[in-house]
Every structure is written in structure tokens, then in C-alpha cells.
Design a protein around this motif. Structure first.
Motif, PDB file in Angstrom:
ATOM      1  N   GLN A 150       0.837  -1.208   0.000  1.00 18.04           N
ATOM      2  CA  GLN A 150       0.000   0.000   0.000  1.00 18.04           C
ATOM      3  C   GLN A 150       0.875   1.262   0.000  1.00 18.04           C
ATOM      4  O   GLN A 150       2.069   1.212   0.279  1.00 18.04           O
ATOM      5  CB  GLN A 150      -0.883   0.024   1.250  1.00 18.04           C
ATOM      6  N   SER A 151       0.222   2.392  -0.290  1.00 19.57           N
ATOM      7  CA  SER A 151       0.978   3.652  -0.338  1.00 19.57           C
ATOM      8  C   SER A 151       1.199   4.226   1.051  1.00 19.57           C
ATOM      9  O   SER A 151       0.293   4.209   1.898  1.00 19.57           O
ATOM     10  CB  SER A 151       0.218   4.706  -1.145  1.00 19.57           C
ATOM     11  N   PHE A 152       2.367   4.783   1.240  1.00 26.34           N
ATOM     12  CA  PHE A 152       2.777   5.430   2.488  1.00 26.34           C
ATOM     13  C   PHE A 152       1.848   6.602   2.812  1.00 26.34           C
ATOM     14  O   PHE A 152       1.562   7.438   1.955  1.00 26.34           O
ATOM     15  CB  PHE A 152       4.210   5.930   2.301  1.00 26.34           C
ATOM     16  N   ILE A 153       1.407   6.670   4.067  1.00 26.12           N
ATOM     17  CA  ILE A 153       0.560   7.789   4.513  1.00 26.12           C
ATOM     18  C   ILE A 153       1.467   8.822   5.200  1.00 26.12           C
ATOM     19  O   ILE A 153       2.068   8.534   6.249  1.00 26.12           O
ATOM     20  CB  ILE A 153      -0.538   7.292   5.487  1.00 26.12           C
ATOM     21  N   PRO A 154       1.615  10.013   4.630  1.00 24.96           N
ATOM     22  CA  PRO A 154       2.634  10.962   5.104  1.00 24.96           C
ATOM     23  C   PRO A 154       2.471  11.429   6.553  1.00 24.96           C
ATOM     24  O   PRO A 154       3.442  11.881   7.165  1.00 24.96           O
ATOM     25  CB  PRO A 154       2.494  12.164   4.155  1.00 24.96           C
ATOM     26  N   GLY A 155       1.270  11.306   7.112  1.00 24.16           N
ATOM     27  CA  GLY A 155       1.054  11.695   8.512  1.00 24.16           C
ATOM     28  C   GLY A 155       1.988  10.980   9.481  1.00 24.16           C
ATOM     29  O   GLY A 155       2.197  11.436  10.616  1.00 24.16           O
ATOM     30  N   ALA A 156       2.568   9.881   9.048  1.00 25.38           N
ATOM     31  CA  ALA A 156       3.489   9.130   9.922  1.00 25.38           C
ATOM     32  C   ALA A 156       4.715   9.962  10.280  1.00 25.38           C
ATOM     33  O   ALA A 156       5.271   9.813  11.377  1.00 25.38           O
ATOM     34  CB  ALA A 156       3.919   7.830   9.244  1.00 25.38           C
ATOM     35  N   PHE A 157       5.128  10.853   9.395  1.00 27.46           N
ATOM     36  CA  PHE A 157       6.333  11.651   9.670  1.00 27.46           C
ATOM     37  C   PHE A 157       6.185  12.469  10.952  1.00 27.46           C
ATOM     38  O   PHE A 157       7.083  12.499  11.787  1.00 27.46           O
ATOM     39  CB  PHE A 157       6.631  12.605   8.512  1.00 27.46           C
ATOM     40  N   ALA A 158       5.037  13.141  11.085  1.00 26.71           N
ATOM     41  CA  ALA A 158       4.837  13.993  12.263  1.00 26.71           C
ATOM     42  C   ALA A 158       4.851  13.149  13.539  1.00 26.71           C
ATOM     43  O   ALA A 158       5.364  13.568  14.578  1.00 26.71           O
ATOM     44  CB  ALA A 158       3.525  14.759  12.136  1.00 26.71           C
ATOM     45  N   LYS A 159       4.301  11.941  13.453  1.00 26.55           N
ATOM     46  CA  LYS A 159       4.276  11.082  14.648  1.00 26.55           C
ATOM     47  C   LYS A 159       5.687  10.619  15.013  1.00 26.55           C
ATOM     48  O   LYS A 159       6.040  10.535  16.198  1.00 26.55           O
ATOM     49  CB  LYS A 159       3.392   9.858  14.389  1.00 26.55           C
ATOM     50  N   ILE A 160       6.482  10.304  14.007  1.00 24.73           N
ATOM     51  CA  ILE A 160       7.859   9.866  14.277  1.00 24.73           C
ATOM     52  C   ILE A 160       8.642  11.003  14.925  1.00 24.73           C
ATOM     53  O   ILE A 160       9.356  10.812  15.905  1.00 24.73           O
ATOM     54  CB  ILE A 160       8.535   9.377  12.973  1.00 24.73           C
ATOM     55  N   ARG A 161       8.453  12.211  14.393  1.00 26.01           N
ATOM     56  CA  ARG A 161       9.153  13.381  14.982  1.00 26.01           C
ATOM     57  C   ARG A 161       8.695  13.621  16.416  1.00 26.01           C
ATOM     58  O   ARG A 161       9.502  13.900  17.303  1.00 26.01           O
ATOM     59  CB  ARG A 161       8.901  14.630  14.131  1.00 26.01           C
ATOM     60  N   GLU A 162       7.394  13.496  16.629  1.00 23.13           N
ATOM     61  CA  GLU A 162       6.855  13.716  17.978  1.00 23.13           C
ATOM     62  C   GLU A 162       7.439  12.686  18.959  1.00 23.13           C
ATOM     63  O   GLU A 162       7.858  13.034  20.072  1.00 23.13           O
ATOM     64  CB  GLU A 162       5.321  13.590  17.930  1.00 23.13           C
ATOM     65  N   LEU A 163       7.506  11.434  18.531  1.00 23.89           N
ATOM     66  CA  LEU A 163       8.068  10.389  19.396  1.00 23.89           C
ATOM     67  C   LEU A 163       9.541  10.644  19.670  1.00 23.89           C
ATOM     68  O   LEU A 163      10.032  10.456  20.788  1.00 23.89           O
ATOM     69  CB  LEU A 163       7.889   9.012  18.733  1.00 23.89           C
ATOM     70  N   SER A 164      10.245  11.098  18.640  1.00 26.02           N
ATOM     71  CA  SER A 164      11.664  11.364  18.789  1.00 26.02           C
ATOM     72  C   SER A 164      11.894  12.502  19.798  1.00 26.02           C
ATOM     73  O   SER A 164      12.786  12.429  20.657  1.00 26.02           O
ATOM     74  CB  SER A 164      12.212  11.711  17.402  1.00 26.02           C
ATOM     75  N   GLU A 165      11.055  13.520  19.714  1.00 23.97           N
ATOM     76  CA  GLU A 165      11.170  14.646  20.671  1.00 23.97           C
ATOM     77  C   GLU A 165      10.835  14.198  22.096  1.00 23.97           C
ATOM     78  O   GLU A 165      11.535  14.533  23.047  1.00 23.97           O
ATOM     79  CB  GLU A 165      10.243  15.799  20.273  1.00 23.97           C
TER      80      GLU A 165
END
Ligand code: DX5
Ligand code: ZN
Length: 229
Positions: A150-165
Motif C-alpha cells: 500500500q501507499s505510504f501515509i505521510p502523517g506518519a512523519f509527524a508522529k515519528i518526529r513527535e516520538l523522537s522529541e
């Protein structure tokens, strides 16, 4: 940038030729893959059925790679012991699949297996607030689970950044994993966002040369750390 965890590309067995599991797995193991992602689906939590305990137990004899068991099943608490005994090194359960998340994570740790929690694209990071200090991995789904390709859902980026912070702010030790639609085009950006473990099914096993595809992804991920890409 100093990273807490080594970057891992985790081939997802779901996309392999399942009539030849041992030889498919050997291809990526020999290429240096440290961990194999093993998708378990029950036809209830997700609209598909894949592999389960007996397949994992047989696979365990065929590889020394770490096995990441991604449980896309309802009532995961009833199956933790079976997956641990079958040889999973990491067991990941969905936040959405149980009302007793804290208890399930404790069950996994009691079996001396690494515990991970997974969130669907529709679930915010905030839903994990109470367990971030109790998990070895947080897996961000970048597709709605159930199918490969399936196609990547770009909203994942913000979640990864939030978790990293959150991880740096509170000194958490969890690994950040991303699963679904990961390919050569987004590896670098995912690593820079903070992802440590990148699951890839189609990109690796549906390529004519899975070992080469694995190495290409790994090299792109490492280059991203040194800002070469
Ligand atoms: C999807 C699974 C994934 C799947 C990813 O529900 O959790 O692990 O294998 O496949 P690709 O990499 O093809 O998106
Ligand atoms: Zn998965």
C-alpha cells in the motif's frame, strides 16, 4: 547526530514467496539483515489472515535473525505466551487491539521478550502517554494494516518526529519503528525524522534481487545519518 539505536532495515516476510520461506529468509540474512518482521493477522482486527504460531516456530529453526512479531490480532493477551515460546524476540501489540495495554506489555516482558506497541494511522501518539516508559519499541503504522504493497501515509512523519522529541525530552529508550509503504524514496527522510527500524516488504521481497534491495535501503539509511542524501 548521536543515535540511541542502530538503524535497522527489517524485511517483512509477508511479501516473500511463502512456499519457500527458508530460502527467502536466507537471502536477506546473508545480506546482513539483523531482524525479520513477521506479520500476524487474524481476519478480525484486520481484514486479512496471514501466518501464526506454527509458522513462526518452524521459521525459528531456519534463521538466527531476531524476529519481530507484529500482532494484528484481537485479544493479543491470549497469545503472548505462544508467540514467545515459538521464538519471537520482540512482540508488538496494537494499542487499538486491547483495553488492557499495560497488562499485555507486562505479560510480554515477563516472557523475557522485548515489548512493543503499535499505533494505526488514525491513532495519535498521545494515546501512548502512559506506556512510553514501558516499551522497547513504538511502531508507527504508515498504512492501514492488513496488506502489503500500500501507499505510504505521510502523517506518519509527524508522529515519528513527535516520538523522537518525547524520547529525548524524557530520556525514554524506545526504538522508533515504521511499517508500510517504506521504500527507496522515503528511507532517508524517515531516518532523519527519527525512525530506527524501517520495515520493508514489497521493496525487498518483490524485487528481483532481495539481497541487493536490502543493501540499497540500508546504505541509503546510513547515508541519511551522515547527511549524504
Ligand atoms: C501491513 C504489514 C506490513 C507489510 C508492509 O499490514 O504490517 O508489515 O508487510 O508491506 P509493504 O512494505 O509492502 O508496505
Ligand atoms: Zn507489519
Amino acid at each position: 547526530m548521536k543515535r540511541l539505536h542502530p538503524i535497522e532495515i527489517a524485511p517483512s516476510l509477508l511479501a516473500a514467496d511463502l512456499a519457500n520461506i527458508a530460502s527467502e529468509v536466507r537471502k536477506v540474512e546473508q545480506a546482513g539483515a539483523p531482524v525479520l518482521h513477521f506479520d500476524v493477522m487474524d481476519g478480525h482486527f484486520v481484514p486479512n489472515i496471514s501466518m501464526g504460531v506454527p509458522v513462526l516456530a518452524s521459521l525459528r529453526k531456519a534463521t538466527s535473525m531476531a524476529v519481530d512479531a507484529h500482532l494484528m490480532i484481537e485479544r493479543p493477551e491470549e497469545y503472548i505466551e505462544a508467540f514467545a515460546k515459538a521464538g519471537a524476540d520482540r512482540i508488538l501489540v496494537h494499542q487499538e487491539a486491547t483495553v488492557h495495554l499495560d497488562r499485555v506489555l507486562a505479560q510480554i516482558r515477563e516472557m523475557k521478550v522485548e515489548a512493543g506497541v503499535v499505533i494505526n494511522p488514525g491513532t495519535p501518539v498521545a494515546a501512548l502517554g502512559e506506556v512510553l516508559d514501558k516499551v522497547d519499541t513504538v511502531l508507527v503504522m504508515s498504512v492501514n494494516p492488513g496488506f502489503g504493497g500500500q501507499s505510504f501515509i505521510p502523517g506518519a512523519f509527524a508522529k515519528i518526529r513527535e516520538l523522537s522529541e518525547l524520547r529525548s525530552r524524557y530520556n525514554y529508550a524506545f526504538r522508533i519503528e515504521v511499517d508500510g509503504g517504506v521504500g527507496l524514496e522515503n528511507v532517508a527522510e524517515l531516518v532523519r525524522a527519527g525512525a530506527d527500524t524501517l520495515v520493508a516488504g514489497t521493496t525487498i521481497f518483490r524485487s528481483p534481487d532481495p539481497a541487493a534491495a536490502f543493501r540499497q535501503m540500508r546504505d541509503l539509511a546510513h547515508d541519511a545519518l551522515t547527511q549524504k542524501v
